[in-house]
Motif scaffolding. Sequence first.
Motif, short mmCIF file in Angstrom:
data_model
loop_
_atom_site.label_atom_id
_atom_site.label_comp_id
_atom_site.label_asym_id
_atom_site.label_seq_id
_atom_site.Cartn_x
_atom_site.Cartn_y
_atom_site.Cartn_z
N CYS A 1 -14.15 10.72 -0.74
CA CYS A 1 -13.21 11.14 0.27
C CYS A 1 -12.09 12.16 -0.44
O CYS A 1 -11.22 12.99 0.30
N PHE A 2 -12.60 12.35 -1.69
CA PHE A 2 -11.55 13.22 -2.13
C PHE A 2 -11.56 14.83 -1.59
O PHE A 2 -10.46 15.41 -1.54
N SER A 3 -12.80 15.32 -1.24
CA SER A 3 -12.49 16.74 -0.60
C SER A 3 -11.55 16.63 0.72
O SER A 3 -10.93 17.78 0.95
N PHE A 4 -11.89 15.70 1.38
CA PHE A 4 -11.10 15.66 2.67
C PHE A 4 -9.68 15.49 2.40
O PHE A 4 -8.78 16.05 3.05
N ALA A 5 -9.36 14.37 1.33
CA ALA A 5 -7.94 14.25 0.98
C ALA A 5 -7.32 15.37 0.53
O ALA A 5 -6.28 15.54 0.75
N ARG A 6 -7.95 16.21 -0.10
CA ARG A 6 -7.49 17.26 -0.61
C ARG A 6 -7.04 18.45 0.45
O ARG A 6 -6.05 19.12 0.38
N GLN A 7 -7.96 18.46 1.36
CA GLN A 7 -7.76 19.57 2.37
C GLN A 7 -6.34 18.96 3.16
O GLN A 7 -5.45 20.00 3.71
N ILE A 8 -6.09 17.71 3.34
CA ILE A 8 -4.73 17.07 4.32
C ILE A 8 -3.72 17.48 3.34
O ILE A 8 -2.89 17.84 3.89
N ILE A 9 -3.62 17.26 2.01
CA ILE A 9 -2.59 17.55 1.02
C ILE A 9 -2.39 18.75 1.00
O ILE A 9 -1.22 19.17 1.17
N ALA A 10 -3.17 19.87 1.10
CA ALA A 10 -3.07 21.40 0.97
C ALA A 10 -2.30 21.72 2.28
O ALA A 10 -1.55 22.36 2.29
N ALA A 11 -2.83 21.07 3.25
CA ALA A 11 -2.43 21.54 4.72
C ALA A 11 -0.83 21.02 4.75
O ALA A 11 0.02 21.67 5.42
N GLU A 12 -0.68 19.89 4.13
CA GLU A 12 0.89 19.13 4.39
C GLU A 12 1.87 20.25 3.68
O GLU A 12 2.84 20.40 3.74
N ARG A 13 1.29 20.64 2.19
CA ARG A 13 2.11 21.50 1.49
C ARG A 13 2.31 22.75 2.01
O ARG A 13 3.48 23.20 1.76
N VAL A 14 1.44 23.33 2.67
CA VAL A 14 1.78 24.62 3.37
C VAL A 14 2.80 24.61 4.45
O VAL A 14 3.55 25.46 4.74
#
Length: 56
Positions: free
Chosen positions: A41-54
């Motif tokens: 799940c890490f790649s999807f979780a990274r995408q979500i985290i990046a979107a929230e930080r932006v």
Amino acid sequence: MIVCVCNALRESDVRKAAREGASCPTSAYARCGRRARCGQCFSFARQIIAAERVSA
């Protein structure tokens, strides 16, 4: 949507953890009282985290 099947973490859980300061899947899962298991799940979780930080 489920992000991590092993831990039953939802997208909303990961988004909330990111808004609270989690910068990677491991720290996001820890904020939810869980820890990474298989890592699929890490790649999807990274995408979500990046979107929230932006958007913050």
